[in-house]
Every structure is written in structure tokens, then in C-alpha cells.
Design a protein around this motif. Structure first.
Motif, PDB file in Angstrom:
ATOM      1  N   ALA A 159      -4.676  -0.810 -15.992  1.00 49.66           N
ATOM      2  CA  ALA A 159      -4.078  -1.662 -14.967  1.00 49.66           C
ATOM      3  C   ALA A 159      -4.874  -2.950 -14.797  1.00 49.66           C
ATOM      4  N   ALA A 160      -6.208  -2.835 -14.801  1.00 46.89           N
ATOM      5  CA  ALA A 160      -7.045  -4.027 -14.664  1.00 46.89           C
ATOM      6  C   ALA A 160      -6.810  -4.992 -15.820  1.00 46.89           C
ATOM      7  N   GLU A 161      -6.661  -4.460 -17.031  1.00 49.09           N
ATOM      8  CA  GLU A 161      -6.393  -5.307 -18.190  1.00 49.09           C
ATOM      9  C   GLU A 161      -5.068  -6.046 -18.021  1.00 49.09           C
TER      10      GLU A 161
ATOM     11  N   PRO B  80      -5.697  -4.480  -6.230  1.00 48.19           N
ATOM     12  CA  PRO B  80      -5.195  -5.178  -7.414  1.00 48.19           C
ATOM     13  C   PRO B  80      -4.942  -6.662  -7.201  1.00 48.19           C
ATOM     14  N   GLY B  81      -4.414  -7.040  -6.025  1.00 44.00           N
ATOM     15  CA  GLY B  81      -4.175  -8.459  -5.766  1.00 44.00           C
ATOM     16  C   GLY B  81      -5.471  -9.246  -5.719  1.00 44.00           C
ATOM     17  N   ALA B  82      -6.470  -8.707  -5.025  1.00 37.66           N
ATOM     18  CA  ALA B  82      -7.769  -9.370  -4.942  1.00 37.66           C
ATOM     19  C   ALA B  82      -8.434  -9.435  -6.313  1.00 37.66           C
ATOM     20  N   TYR B  83      -8.265  -8.381  -7.089  1.00 38.84           N
ATOM     21  CA  TYR B  83      -8.849  -8.345  -8.439  1.00 38.84           C
ATOM     22  C   TYR B  83      -8.245  -9.453  -9.300  1.00 38.84           C
ATOM     23  N   ARG B  84      -6.943  -9.605  -9.256  1.00 40.28           N
ATOM     24  CA  ARG B  84      -6.277 -10.635 -10.059  1.00 40.28           C
ATOM     25  C   ARG B  84      -6.702 -12.031  -9.613  1.00 40.28           C
TER      26      ARG B  84
ATOM     27  N   ASN C  35       4.652   5.246  -6.718  1.00 42.33           N
ATOM     28  CA  ASN C  35       4.377   4.733  -5.380  1.00 42.33           C
ATOM     29  C   ASN C  35       3.295   3.659  -5.482  1.00 42.33           C
ATOM     30  N   ALA C  36       3.659   2.409  -5.190  1.00 40.76           N
ATOM     31  CA  ALA C  36       2.715   1.302  -5.323  1.00 40.76           C
ATOM     32  C   ALA C  36       1.530   1.443  -4.380  1.00 40.76           C
ATOM     33  N   ALA C  37       1.779   2.012  -3.188  1.00 42.28           N
ATOM     34  CA  ALA C  37       0.682   2.177  -2.224  1.00 42.28           C
ATOM     35  C   ALA C  37      -0.363   3.150  -2.757  1.00 42.28           C
ATOM     36  N   ALA C  38       0.098   4.234  -3.386  1.00 38.25           N
ATOM     37  CA  ALA C  38      -0.836   5.199  -3.959  1.00 38.25           C
ATOM     38  C   ALA C  38      -1.625   4.556  -5.104  1.00 38.25           C
ATOM     39  N   PHE C  39      -0.957   3.720  -5.880  1.00 39.64           N
ATOM     40  CA  PHE C  39      -1.638   3.013  -6.967  1.00 39.64           C
ATOM     41  C   PHE C  39      -2.705   2.078  -6.408  1.00 39.64           C
ATOM     42  N   MET C  40      -2.370   1.311  -5.385  1.00 40.57           N
ATOM     43  CA  MET C  40      -3.328   0.366  -4.829  1.00 40.57           C
ATOM     44  C   MET C  40      -4.550   1.086  -4.263  1.00 40.57           C
ATOM     45  N   LYS C  41      -4.325   2.248  -3.664  1.00 43.28           N
ATOM     46  CA  LYS C  41      -5.436   3.029  -3.129  1.00 43.28           C
ATOM     47  C   LYS C  41      -6.337   3.513  -4.260  1.00 43.28           C
ATOM     48  N   ALA C  42      -5.732   4.031  -5.340  1.00 49.86           N
ATOM     49  CA  ALA C  42      -6.517   4.512  -6.481  1.00 49.86           C
ATOM     50  C   ALA C  42      -7.251   3.360  -7.155  1.00 49.86           C
ATOM     51  N   PHE C  43      -6.593   2.218  -7.307  1.00 50.00           N
ATOM     52  CA  PHE C  43      -7.218   1.066  -7.950  1.00 50.00           C
ATOM     53  C   PHE C  43      -8.424   0.593  -7.143  1.00 50.00           C
TER      54      PHE C  43
END
Length: 335
Positions: free
Chosen positions: A277-279, A315-319, A299-307
Motif C-alpha cells: 500500500a505504501a508503494e 495513508p493520506g499523511a504518508y502520501r 473497509n477503508a477505515a480498517a485499512f487506515m487503522k492498520a496502515f
């Protein structure tokens, strides 16, 4: 069964880049001190001999004797000293990344007192993305392949000689050629390490601590499971489904995976999904929900929590942080 190349996946995801600093001509007595850094240093000996001493870190590592034709890699970086003899009293020549020869010129650095000569090439690998993953994190502090080792192999020996030859006779395109050869050198050295550790584990008793990491790729069941996870990160994998795919019972698979990899199958899967995902966040303009789907999160919320748990930020801050670094790197220097 899917045949994903796990090592290539990882090296691509961490944005591996190689740099050959140049050729060093040292005459005894001599010593070279390299400060600690986050790069992955390597040395190739063309002639003579040397001793490598790791001077940083909490774990004592015995000095390593090096001879012509050897390659040694320091996967975790750290400060170290190269010298002509184990108890040499030579004053160390301080060398850092900024004082090494420019890789575009392959300029030779000379040092020492005029005695017996040693010639070597120095370089390093850097990772442009954070998080190397457990398969690289578990590499030993020193990875040494001696010229006389049975597992040196013709391909690795030939790559070493090509890098040494290029450093001795620089020609147009040499910087690019040396960089590509260094990348090949790393992959070949990792293959040697994978075979060595897997064979050592096979020969060890049940009461002996087993090595972890890349050796898992040589195991027919665990290697197959790793390739499945890399090839199909979006699948709804469970420990039971992975065990079924590779022909083991759930309990035997889970125990063997943890023994060889160093974490559970689902822990590894989560970390690999977040690495992927980071890539994609760095390299593509896909939305966060779309990337979540591609790594198995409906579930995008679950993804954001795991990321956030794995990468330390959402993910938004990472990008955004990645884009800011790109802008800073591309800005003209004021010097």
C-alpha cells in the motif's frame, strides 16, 4: 501455484539503490574508520588482506579476516573499521559518505604507510522507503562470503571480478554499470545467505535456536506460502487457507512459519499488505479506498487503522509527506 519472486518484491518496495564509492589502495600499516549510518555497506577485496571490526551496536561481533576475492556486506550499517591486521596500531583514516570518491569518476583513494598493499572496492545500498520488512531485518550484522567458500558459486565470483575490473579501468558508462553489478551482487549474496541458513537449520538439533528470515524461502511449504501472499495480497487469507494451499496442517504450518520467519503468518501478511500500500501511495494517484481494496481491505477505515499501526501515520499523511520530500529533493540547491 503463484510464483511471485519475494526477494524482488521486497527490494522493489523498499526502493533499493546501489552506489559504488570507488577503489581504495592501502599500504600497511593502514586503517579506515567509517561512521555509523543507515546504509548497507559492502566491500570487495581485489588483492591483499584486511580485518573488519564492527565498532557500534550492543552485540559483540568477532573481527572478520578478509582475503582477495572476498565480499563482505553489513546489512545493518553501523560504524566499523577496516585495517591491515587485527592488532594494527595505524591511525584510522576517517571516511564518510561525503569524503568517498564520486561514483561518477571512480577516483582511487590512497592511504597507509607504504608497506604491503591491499586493494578493495567500497560501496553501499540505500533504501528509499522506510520499513525493510522482517526478511531483511533478520539478516546478520555481517554477511561474509569468502573466495574459497564452497557456496561462493561461479555467478557471484564473476560479479565480484566484473566490479573489480570496472573499478581498475573506468570507462564511459562505468557508474551505471557498476551500480547494476552491485545490485546483482546483493541478490546473489542474499541467495548464498538463504541457502546457508536453511542448511544450517536443517542440520541443527531441535534444541538449537534456528535462524530466521530469508531462509524461510528455501522451505518448500513456508516459501510457497510467502509467494502466495506476495502474489495475491488481496485474497482473504487465513492461517487455515494458507496451510491448505501448501499441504500442511494448520498447527504445523503456523508453528513452522513462526519458527522460520519470526512472526505469525497473518502478522507477516499485514506488514506486506501495508508495504504494498505504501508503494502504491507513493507511485500512483489511486484513492485510499481503491488501494485498500487492492490489499484485501473492503473497509477503508480498517485499512487506515492498520496502515497507521504499521507505518506510523495514516495513508493520506504518508502520501503528502512523500510528495513534500520529492519537492524538497528537486528544489535547486542554494550552495
Amino acid at each position: 501455484m503463484d510464483d511471485s519472486d519475494v526477494v524482488s518484491d521486497i527490494l522493489r518496495a523498499v526502493r533499493l539503490s546501489a552506489r559504488v564509492f570507488g577503489r581504495f589502495e592501502a599500504s600497511a600499516p593502514w586503517a579506515m574508520r567509517v561512521p555509523g549510518d543507515d546504509y548497507f555497506a559492502f566491500y570487495l577485496l581485489a588483492r591483499g588482506s584486511a580485518w573488519l571490526e564492527l565498532t557500534g551496536g550492543d552485540t559483540a561481533i568477532a573481527p572478520v579476516a578478509l582475503s582477495a576475492g572476498d565480499v563482505v556486506l553489513l546489512p545493518h550499517g553501523g560504524s566499523h573499521v577496516l585495517r591491515d591486521a587485527e592488532h594494527s596500531m595505524a591511525v584510522a583514516h576517517e571516511v564518510g559518505a561525503n569524503s568517498c570518491p564520486r561514483p561518477t569518476t571512480m577516483e582511487t583513494i590512497r592511504m597507509g604507510g607504504g608497506g604491503t598493499a591491499t586493494t578493495f572496492v567500497a560501496g553501499a545500498f540505500r533504501f528509499g522507503a522506510e520499513g525493510r520488512g522482517i526478511l531483511l531485518e533478520t539478516l546478520p550484522p555481517v554477511l561474509h562470503v569468502a573466495a574459497g567458500d564452497a557456496d561462493m558459486g561461479a555467478a557471484l565470483a564473476a560479479t565480484i571480478q566484473l566490479i573489480l575490473a570496472e573499478s581498475a579501468n573506468p570507462a564511459p558508462g562505468g557508474a551505471l554499470l557498476s551500480t547494476r553489478l552491485a545490485e546483482i551482487l546483493l541478490v546473489q549474496a542474499l541467495r548464498v545467505h538463504t541457502r546457508r541458513t536453511y542448511e544450517a537449520n536443517a542440520a541443527a538439533s531441535d534444541h538449537t535456536a534456528h535462524a530466521q528470515g530469508l531462509c524461510a524461502l528455501a522451505d518448500p511449504h513456508i516459501g510457497a506460502a510467502l509467494r502466495l501472499m506476495h502474489a495475491r495480497p488481496a485474497d482473504t487469507w487465513t492461517v487455515a487457507s494458507l496451510a491448505h494451499e501448501v499441504g500442511q496442517s494448520r498447527s504445523a504450518f503456523a508453528a513452522r512459519f513462526a519458527e522460520l520467519v519470526g512472526e505469525s503468518p497473518l502478522q507477516y501478511l499485514t506488514r506486506w499488505r501495508m508495504t504494498q500500500a505504501a508503494e502504491w501511495l507513493r507511485d500512483r494517484s489511486d484513492s485510499v479506498p481503491a488501494i485498500a481494496q487492492r490489499v484485501g481491505y473492503g473497509n477503508a477505515a480498517a485499512f487506515m487503522k492498520a496502515f497507521t499501526r504499521v507505518q506510523g501515520q495514516g495513508p493520506g499523511a504518508y502520501r503528502r509527506a512523500h510528495r513534500q520530500r520529492l519537492l524538497a529533493d528537486s528544489a535547486p540547491s542554494s550552495v
